[in-house]
Design a protein around this motif. Sequence first.
Motif, PDB file in Angstrom:
ATOM      1  N   PRO A 109     -18.797 -42.932   1.607  1.00  0.00           N
ATOM      2  CA  PRO A 109     -18.732 -42.868   0.131  1.00  0.00           C
ATOM      3  C   PRO A 109     -17.148 -43.125  -0.553  1.00  0.00           C
ATOM      4  O   PRO A 109     -16.397 -42.270   0.324  1.00  0.00           O
ATOM      5  N   ILE A 187     -22.463 -34.382  -4.790  1.00  0.00           N
ATOM      6  CA  ILE A 187     -22.909 -34.529  -3.452  1.00  0.00           C
ATOM      7  C   ILE A 187     -24.316 -34.024  -3.447  1.00  0.00           C
ATOM      8  O   ILE A 187     -24.451 -32.574  -3.624  1.00  0.00           O
ATOM      9  N   LYS A 189     -27.527 -32.877  -1.047  1.00  0.00           N
ATOM     10  CA  LYS A 189     -27.559 -32.845   0.600  1.00  0.00           C
ATOM     11  C   LYS A 189     -29.260 -33.235   0.670  1.00  0.00           C
ATOM     12  O   LYS A 189     -29.952 -32.960  -0.302  1.00  0.00           O
ATOM     13  N   ASN A 194     -29.253 -28.811  -1.964  1.00  0.00           N
ATOM     14  CA  ASN A 194     -28.836 -28.055  -3.172  1.00  0.00           C
ATOM     15  C   ASN A 194     -29.267 -28.820  -4.284  1.00  0.00           C
ATOM     16  O   ASN A 194     -29.938 -29.732  -4.401  1.00  0.00           O
ATOM     17  N   ASN A 196     -27.994 -29.656  -8.127  1.00  0.00           N
ATOM     18  CA  ASN A 196     -26.874 -29.722  -9.215  1.00  0.00           C
ATOM     19  C   ASN A 196     -26.900 -29.760 -10.709  1.00  0.00           C
ATOM     20  O   ASN A 196     -27.921 -30.625 -11.031  1.00  0.00           O
ATOM     21  N   TYR A 197     -26.428 -28.941 -11.327  1.00  0.00           N
ATOM     22  CA  TYR A 197     -26.734 -29.267 -12.699  1.00  0.00           C
ATOM     23  C   TYR A 197     -25.301 -29.334 -13.676  1.00  0.00           C
ATOM     24  O   TYR A 197     -24.446 -28.917 -13.010  1.00  0.00           O
ATOM     25  N   LEU A 276     -16.944 -38.397  -5.415  1.00  0.00           N
ATOM     26  CA  LEU A 276     -17.211 -38.934  -4.388  1.00  0.00           C
ATOM     27  C   LEU A 276     -18.406 -39.835  -4.211  1.00  0.00           C
ATOM     28  O   LEU A 276     -19.529 -39.366  -4.510  1.00  0.00           O
ATOM     29  N   THR A 349     -27.914 -23.623  -5.979  1.00  0.00           N
ATOM     30  CA  THR A 349     -27.599 -24.440  -6.967  1.00  0.00           C
ATOM     31  C   THR A 349     -25.885 -24.414  -7.330  1.00  0.00           C
ATOM     32  O   THR A 349     -25.424 -23.599  -6.931  1.00  0.00           O
ATOM     33  N   ALA A 350     -25.512 -25.570  -7.866  1.00  0.00           N
ATOM     34  CA  ALA A 350     -24.145 -25.633  -8.152  1.00  0.00           C
ATOM     35  C   ALA A 350     -23.902 -26.234  -9.722  1.00  0.00           C
ATOM     36  O   ALA A 350     -24.836 -26.967 -10.013  1.00  0.00           O
ATOM     37  N   SER A 351     -22.969 -26.096 -10.261  1.00  0.00           N
ATOM     38  CA  SER A 351     -22.720 -26.762 -11.585  1.00  0.00           C
ATOM     39  C   SER A 351     -21.534 -27.431 -11.490  1.00  0.00           C
ATOM     40  O   SER A 351     -20.707 -27.513 -10.517  1.00  0.00           O
TER      41      SER A 351
ATOM     42  N   CYS B  88     -15.857 -25.235 -11.735  1.00  0.00           N
ATOM     43  CA  CYS B  88     -17.244 -25.769 -12.035  1.00  0.00           C
ATOM     44  C   CYS B  88     -17.943 -25.322 -11.041  1.00  0.00           C
ATOM     45  O   CYS B  88     -19.207 -24.668 -11.420  1.00  0.00           O
ATOM     46  N   GLY B  89     -17.754 -25.370  -9.610  1.00  0.00           N
ATOM     47  CA  GLY B  89     -18.635 -24.680  -8.759  1.00  0.00           C
ATOM     48  C   GLY B  89     -19.089 -25.713  -7.789  1.00  0.00           C
ATOM     49  O   GLY B  89     -20.069 -25.318  -7.053  1.00  0.00           O
TER      50      GLY B  89
END
Lengths: 407, 141
Positions: A109, A187, A189, A194, A196-197, A276, A349-351, B88-89
């Motif tokens: 990437p 990213i 996985k 994961n 992402n929001y 990325l 989760t991640a933001s 952001c996280g």
Amino acid sequence: MKVNRSIEEINRKIKSGKAVVLTAEEIIGVVEEKGTVKAAEEVDVVTTGTFGPMCSSGVFLNLGHPQPRIKLGEVYLNDVAAYAGIAAVDLYLGATALPPTDPTNLKHPGDFIYGGGHVIEDLVAGKEIRLEASSYGTDCYPLKKIETSFRLDEINEAVLYNPRNAYQNYNVAVNLGDKTIYTYMGILKPKMGNANYSSAGQLSPLFNDPLLKTIGMGTRIFLGGGIGYVAWHGTQHNPSASRDQKGLPEGPAATLALTGDLKQMQPRWLRGLSYLGYGATMQVGVGIPIPILNEEIMGYCAVRDEDIKAPVVDYEKGYPQRESGNLGLVSYADLKSGSISVQGKKVPTASLSSYAGAREIAATLKEWIAKGHFTLTEPAIKLPSADAGISLKPMPQRDPDKGEGTL
Amino acid sequence: MIKQKIVLRFPPHIVEQPTIYHLIKDFDLMVNILRADINPKKEGRLMMELSGSEANYQRAVEWLNEQGLQILNLEQQIIWRSDLCTHCGACTVICPTEALMFERPDMKVRFSEEKCIVCELCLRACPARAMETLVENANFQ
């Protein structure tokens, strides 16, 4: 309505320093305790905020005329390509633009270390920007090549114009495939490693005025750390997206086009980003004040993360192949807790949007209003809402030589 | 007992020596290798956790120094630029050891150096590029 308040009335209170302003987070408890009518009687304005990556952003520049004059053709700002297909020394630099020398995803990437968003951040920070441009030369614009540098305060205009910002809700991205993927949602996985929001949820502007009853063309806002305005509805505006009984959309819906003078903005709230394997973009800080005209508006502003649902979408196949459907809905309360349950699996989760940033923006806007520096505006026109009959169109695909209905 | 996370830097001429063997055999240390690389200049970088008696550990450090190895503190290899972080996280689901994690209800990113194993995944996962590594590590990327 039991409460009826005009923007004029609110502005009189703002100017006399008596306006009661709360953030969209603070108002939740007040409405829970006192109810919408009492809360609407007591509170004049609710401030919102969001600080997320917003690719559809950019800046119009007028660099002034060199001697002799040039009609800019191919233009690079710090090596990043800008669009010059408008008048002589006018330009548009988009947040996702890249230098032609960027290796992009040739080695996947790719890093996309510096793009249009980074140039805008540097410009706002007052840094020197390198200009390289060429042209074909005309009788009126004889110069064919120029190399120089400039700073923001030396050029005529720099106007941020973001065709699509502040998305009302967005997908939660997961990857159902076997390999890591690199997307504009970060990213992802493999095998739903994961989710992402990207929304500030209960603090996000368009969740606090879901049917666009107060936000319209000309609404004065916090934009990039300075003052901006709603210019139009945003591109891909989809107010007819399916909504719950409270009017909250269950997927990406309304959007806003925003504009403002870049010269009074701050680099802290316009940040160049490198995703990325996807590209460069810009994180934009936006805050919109909601005038509490009546208890109905107050009711909208009391929205909580638990009430707002977003669709979980597969970005390995579902999104890129434009397949319809999703893997279920999850609430922003769940997303913010650190994990969600998707088809029986617990997924971390991640933001991508900064909630801490959104909070700070809403608090800053609250302070501006409370101190009397920032008054509210009456929209010049309303934006198309859920009843406008707008539907989101895909790109027409056909044999261009044979016309409609072919392929 | 002592437990220490360190980085060993090997100059090219000793990169082929059985250093770890000696740490175990001669100094009775427990070795947990976290990461090892050799770059094109034939310099080596070994990240590991050493544990054993205090006296043996100190003797091992002296011996490593005598061999010409550079010993660095693992905790200072990755730098979180709090001035660049937008909170952001995005990094928090990429970091394998929860060295980067989200503090709730503040919703702010926190970096715990002691949990970092210098995998460097965060360097490219951070959209704002707020994670940095020491210049000397660049030759290993």
